[in-house]
Design an enzyme around this catalytic site. Structure first.
Site, short mmCIF file in Angstrom:
data_model
loop_
_atom_site.label_atom_id
_atom_site.label_comp_id
_atom_site.label_asym_id
_atom_site.label_seq_id
_atom_site.Cartn_x
_atom_site.Cartn_y
_atom_site.Cartn_z
NE ARG A 56 -13.27 -0.38 -13.16
CZ ARG A 56 -13.93 0.52 -12.44
NH1 ARG A 56 -15.25 0.54 -12.47
NH2 ARG A 56 -13.28 1.41 -11.69
CE LYS A 198 -11.14 -5.06 -11.81
NZ LYS A 198 -10.36 -5.61 -10.66
CG HIS A 217 -9.29 -5.10 -5.72
ND1 HIS A 217 -9.29 -3.80 -6.15
CD2 HIS A 217 -8.90 -5.83 -6.81
CE1 HIS A 217 -8.92 -3.73 -7.41
NE2 HIS A 217 -8.68 -4.95 -7.84
CB SER A 235 -3.44 1.84 -10.51
OG SER A 235 -2.61 1.97 -11.63
CE LYS A 239 -3.14 -4.91 -6.49
NZ LYS A 239 -3.63 -6.02 -7.33
CB THR A 240 1.74 -6.47 -10.38
OG1 THR A 240 0.33 -6.23 -10.46
CG2 THR A 240 2.10 -7.63 -11.27
CG ASP A 254 -7.14 -7.89 -9.55
OD1 ASP A 254 -6.57 -6.93 -9.04
OD2 ASP A 254 -8.21 -7.78 -10.17
NE ARG A 319 -5.87 -3.10 -17.02
CZ ARG A 319 -5.97 -3.18 -15.70
NH1 ARG A 319 -5.55 -4.27 -15.07
NH2 ARG A 319 -6.48 -2.19 -14.99
#
Length: 528
Positions: A56, A198, A217, A235, A239-240, A254, A319
């Protein structure tokens, strides 16, 4: 220029003979290959590269300073104002740029799995692979929904159009501009597809609170008894990994909304990091990368077309984008009841936060506002030792409204539905990074399982004297000594010094907030 003018111009663009609307996945893949925008990998996924922008561009993101939103937006470094004149001029240029293209691609869909609250959106792309990305990430309408579809927000993405800062009023060639009055997002000068995702999330974060819905989020899953869990974390916190539980169904990975009926996924797909990805570590993600999926900046073997997920030649931020239906163990549609358990994940490289703590409502609001984790040496240019990092509500780049609005809503939801909240440290134990060791994943899984199954509700606890956190003294499958950081360090004085140092960072970070009830800082934060 008023909204009618923009509507007319947009209609003129979409009426052109170069417009391809709602192409199927095979049709988009064919266009991608024909236009040489990407190549097929050995699994049938499309691999594309994003040029010099592999993430981003937060410094190039703006919100148009319009009368209806001027007094609502939390203006600053995240939400930078830009004039209506700048937006209008760039809008005209981008529309003319797209009209001159041989082909443009349009996707119509939704953001929000709950039909009561979903936002009809339209994505207009210069690149076919960006349109495939949108097809994978957002919610796809069926034939009946498509016939009645009327977009309430439009994203226009023109990567090849580069702004001239001396003329166009931007900081660089890149711009991501949201106009809430014109219901439009204008993106130019960047090929990074994540800007589309986003931007929609930022819009949702503005619109949903007006309906009494908390945008979040986080990832979410549901157990066999219908119990719902939320996982917040920046990050590197896991979490994933931790939300992908074979005994629980994934709601989404997400972005979610929490309404008076329960939680719902904002998206229809996943945008997973895949650096160092393997089937052994992340089988769901690994197996989801097949025909129709998009790989972004992943290196592949030129001959075999096999992806090398360990290669970070282009970026660490590789990604994969794929439909959530590519995962077997999901809730479809992505809707569930009210959360029973909320997990805040942090990877504390200083090794002083407890591996699991029970949070009061005030502590939950405090740590939600703080959004703490730590960056490690080598993960970012210039980071040579662990650094504390704070991201408000675990998603500060995407929050148009003042932070207290989201925190107050979280506190109200916890009160209304009795959710239990835990802070889980997946970082270091027995010392800071370089001295101690990373918390064993098996221990973290055992702690989260105990929290989800209610085994920690009545367990004996001790209160940490620096952070004020309530630490369980016993967790099935975890050695008791691991639960108290002070007991895992060989040097008690060094532990206290490091803990006090981190506590001071929490307190200093919290001073940036305004209009936060005093009891949140007094009851929720570290002991001053």
């Amino acid at each position: 220029m008023n909204s009618v003018d923009i509507s007319n111009e947009l209609h003129g663009l979409l009426a052109g003979s170069n417009v391809n609307v709602q192409l199927s996945v095979p049709q988009l893949v064919e266009n991608i290959l024909k236009r040489k925008e990407g190549v097929l990998t050995s699994t049938g996924a499309v691999k594309a590269e994003t040029g010099k922008y592999t993430g981003r561009s937060p410094k190039d993101k703006y919100i148009v300073e319009e009368s209806s939103v001027k007094d609502k937006i939390d203006w600053g470094a995240v939400n930078q104002p830009i004039s209506e004149e700048v937006f209008t001029n760039l809008y005209d240029k981008v529309i003319n740029h797209l009209k001159a293209k041989e082909d443009i691609f349009v996707f119509n869909g939704f953001a929000g799995a709950d039909e009561k609250y979903r936002l009809p959106i339209q994505i207009i792309n210069e690149y076919a692979w960006h349109n495939l990305f949108a097809h994978q990430l957002f919610i796809r309408p069926n034939e009946e929904e498509l016939r009645g579809h009327k977009a309430e927000f439009t994203v226009i993405s023109a990567p090849d159009f580069k702004a001239d800062p001396t003329i166009d009023g931007t900081k660089s060639e890149t711009f991501i501009i949201v106009s809430f009055e014109r219901r439009t997002v204008l993106i130019g000068g960047t090929e990074y597809a994540g800007e589309m995702k986003k931007s929609i999330f930022s819009i949702i974060n503005y619109l949903l609170p007006e309906q009494g819905i908390l945008p979040m989020h986080c990832s979410a899953n549901v157990g066999r008894e219908g119990d719902v869990a939320l996982f917040f974390g920046l990050s590197g916190t896991g979490k994933t990994t931790l939300s992908a539980d074979p005994n629980r169904k994934l709601i989404g990975d997400d972005e979610h909304g929490w309404s008076s009926y329960g939680v719902f996924n904002i998206e229809g797909g996943c945008y997973a990091k895949c650096i160092n990805l393997s089937r052994e570590k992340e089988p769901q993600i690994f197996d989801a990368i097949r025909f129709g999926a998009v790989l972004e900046n992943v290196m592949i073997d030129e001959d075999t077309r096999i992806a090398n997920y360990d290669d970070n030649s282009l970026t660490e931020n590789t990604r994969a984008a794929y439909q959530i239906q590519a995962i077997d163990n999901i809730v479809d549609p992505s809707i569930a009841g009210h959360p029973n358990t909320i997990i805040f994940l942090t990877a504390d490289a200083f090794g002083v936060l407890p591996p699991i703590s029970k949070l009061s409502k005030e502590q939950a609001m405090y740590h939600f506002l703080s959004g703490y984790t730590s960056k490690l040496a080598g993960t970012e240019r210039g980071v040579t030792s662990p650094e504390a990092t704070f991201s408000t509500c675990f998603g500060s780049p995407f929050l148009p409204l003042p932070a207290n609005r989201y925190a107050e809503m979280l506190g109200e939801k916890i009160d209304q539905h009795g959710a239990k909240v835990y802070l889980v440290n997946t970082g270091w134990t027995g010392g800071e990074y370089g001295v101690g060791s990373r918390m064993k994943l098996a221990y973290t899984r055992a702690m989260i399982q105990a929290a989800l199954e209610g085994e920690l509700s009545n367990v004996e606890t001790i209160t940490d004297d620096i952070f004020g956190l309530e630490i369980p003294l016993h967790v099935p499958g975890v050695p008791d000594v691991v639960l108290q950081p002070s007991k895992t360090w060989e040097d008690t004085a060094a532990y206290k010094a490091k803990a006090n140092d981190l506590a001071a960072k929490f307190l200093a970070n919290f001073k940036k907030f305004s209009n936060i009830p005093s009891e949140i800082e007094e009851l929720g934060g570290p002991n001053a």
